[in-house]
Design a protein around this motif. Structure first.
Motif, mmCIF file in Angstrom:
data_model
loop_
_atom_site.group_PDB
_atom_site.id
_atom_site.type_symbol
_atom_site.label_atom_id
_atom_site.label_comp_id
_atom_site.label_asym_id
_atom_site.label_seq_id
_atom_site.Cartn_x
_atom_site.Cartn_y
_atom_site.Cartn_z
ATOM 1 N N ARG A 220 18.573 64.053 75.813
ATOM 2 C CA ARG A 220 19.938 63.540 75.837
ATOM 3 C C ARG A 220 20.760 64.276 74.786
ATOM 4 O O ARG A 220 20.225 64.728 73.766
ATOM 5 N N LYS B 20 17.542 65.101 82.144
ATOM 6 C CA LYS B 20 18.486 64.409 81.278
ATOM 7 C C LYS B 20 18.392 62.905 81.501
ATOM 8 O O LYS B 20 18.443 62.427 82.640
ATOM 9 N N GLY B 21 18.252 62.160 80.406
ATOM 10 C CA GLY B 21 18.161 60.705 80.498
ATOM 11 C C GLY B 21 17.143 60.161 79.520
ATOM 12 O O GLY B 21 16.500 60.909 78.774
ATOM 13 N N THR B 22 16.979 58.854 79.503
ATOM 14 C CA THR B 22 15.994 58.228 78.620
ATOM 15 C C THR B 22 14.597 58.368 79.229
ATOM 16 O O THR B 22 14.428 58.263 80.445
#
Length: 347
Positions: A194, A247-249
Motif C-alpha cells: 500500500r 495493492k491492498g491489505t
C-alpha cells in the motif's frame, strides 16, 4: 532443503490421517529428519460401572496399544526412516507443547479435517491453539495436499528497517522453495503493498492527480525492488517462480490470490509476543488462515519459544504412554492373550 530435522506429526482418527502421515514420512525421508507420530486419545473415566467391570486403567491400556498397532501400519515396512510412535492419554494441545519442548521439534504437522466445509474459517479449536502456542512452524494439511501437482505460494512482507522480519521472510522463501523444488512446481511469491497516506492525499487534495500517481508508482517500484532483492538472497532464485505484487491489505488480497491461482499450500510468517493472556499472534496471519481452505504452513522466527501447557497425563503412571522406540507388550500387558480373545487387540 527446508531445514527440518525433527518433525512431529499429530494424528487422530479422521480420514486425512493416512495422507498426512504419507506426506510427513516423505518429507522426513527427503530431509533425513527424525519423525515422531503422536496420537492423543481421550482419557477414560476413573470409575466405570460395577466393580466386576474392567478398570479404567485396563481400558486405557488396551486402547493405547490398539491405536499404537494401527499407527505402525501407516509406516512402510522397508522404510529406513528414523521414526517413533507415541500414543498418550490426555489433552492434544498440552501433549504437543510438552513434546515440542522436550524433544525440540522444528516442525509440527497436523491434519485438519474440518477445512473442506463451506466456511473457510472452519479450523478446529485444537489446531488454532497449536498455531498460537507452538514455538516452531505448524503445517496444517488439508485434503487438497493429497492431490498431485501441488501449487505453492509464499507470502512475504519485506521491511528494510526490521532485520527480524526480513530474516523471517527469507526463511519463508527458503522453506517454500525447498517444497516447490521437491514437487517440481513453480513457486508463487505474493506481497501485499500500500502507498502510505494515499487516501488522505487523495481526499484532501494535497497533490495533483499526476503527482499522486507518480507517488504511488514510486512506492510500487520500491516494494518490487525489495521483493526482488529478497528473492535473490534466497533459494527461490534456483527454481521457477512468479511474483504477485498486489495493492491492498494482506488479509484481504492474499486469500484472493490463493483462490485465483488455485494454491494448495501457502507459506506465511507469524510473529508472536508475550502478553497478559499468553501469546498474541499477528492479526494478519490469523485472518489469512481463516479465509483459505488450502493447506497452510505457518512459519515463526528462529528462536521462538513454545507456550507450554501442563501435561494432562501427569501422575497417571508410565503405562499411560507407549513409546515406539521401546515396548515390551508382554510385560506391560500381561493379559494380552485375554485381550486378543475379546477382539479388542489386533495383531
Amino acid at each position: 532443503m527446508a531445514g527440518f530435522r525433527n518433525i512431529l506429526l499429530l494424528v487422530d482418527s479422521n480420514a486425512l490421517c493416512k495422507q498426512a502421515c504419507e506426506r510427513a514420512i516423505t518429507l522426513a525421508a527427503e530431509e533425513n529428519a527424525r519423525l515422531t507420530i503422536l496420537n492423543v486419545i481421550e482419557a477414560v473415566p476413573e470409575r466405570l460401572g460395577s466393580p466386576a467391570d474392567r478398570s479404567s486403567m485396563d481400558l486405557r491400556d488396551i486402547g493405547i496399544l490398539d491405536r499404537y498397532e494401527k499407527l505402525k501400519e501407516l509406516v512402510p515396512k522397508q522404510s529406513n526412516l528414523q521414526f517413533k510412535i507415541n500414543v498418550v492419554c490426555g489433552n492434544p494441545v498440552a501433549e504437543v507443547m510438552q513434546q515440542v519442548l522436550r524433544a525440540r521439534h522444528d516442525l509440527v504437522i497436523v491434519a485438519e479435517h474440518s477445512m473442506p466445509s463451506s466456511k473457510p474459517s472452519s479450523l478446529g479449536p485444537t489446531t488454532l491453539k497449536l498455531i498460537r502456542k507452538s514455538g516452531c512452524p505448524v503445517w496444517v494439511i488439508s485434503p487438497s495436499m493429497a492431490q498431485g501437482d501441488v501449487r505453492i505460494m509464499a507470502a512475504v512482507d519485506p521491511d528494510p528497517f526490521d532485520a527480524d522480519r526480513d530474516a523471517l521472510n527469507t526463511r519463508i522463501l527458503n522453506i517454500a522453495s525447498s517444497l516447490a523444488g521437491r514437487e517440481g512446481t513453480q513457486l508463487h511469491i505474493v506481497n501485499a503493498w500500500r502507498a502510505p497516506a494515499e487516501g488522505v492525499l487523495r481526499s484532501q487534495g494535497g497533490l495533483s492527480a499526476e503527482n499522486l500517481s507518480r507517488y504511488v508508482y514510486n512506492v510500487f517500484n520500491v516494494r518490487a525492488s525489495s521483493v526482488k532483492e529478497m528473492i535473490h538472497k534466497s533459494s527461490a532464485m534456483k527454481l521457477r517462480h512468479r511474483m504477485h505484487l498486489i495493492k491492498g491489505t494482506a488479509s484481504k488480497v492474499i486469500p484472493i490470490a490463493v483462490r485465483r491461482e488455485r494454491i494448495h499450500l501457502v507459506v506465511v510468517g507469524m510473529f508472536s509476543r508475550r502478553g497478559l493472556g499468553g501469546w498474541l499472534i499477528g492479526n494478519t496471519a490469523e485472518k489469512i488462515l481463516n479465509q483459505v481452505k488450502c493447506s497452510v504452513l505457518m512459519v515463526k522466527p528462529n528462536g521462538a519459544v513454545a507456550l507450554a501447557g501442563k501435561p494432562s497425563h501427569s501422575g497417571v503412571g508410565k503405562i499411560a504412554r507407549i513409546d515406539g522406540s521401546s515396548i515390551d507388550k508382554e510385560k506391560v500387558f500381561p493379559e494380552i492373550d485375554t485381550v486378543r480373545k475379546r477382539g479388542t487387540y489386533n495383531e
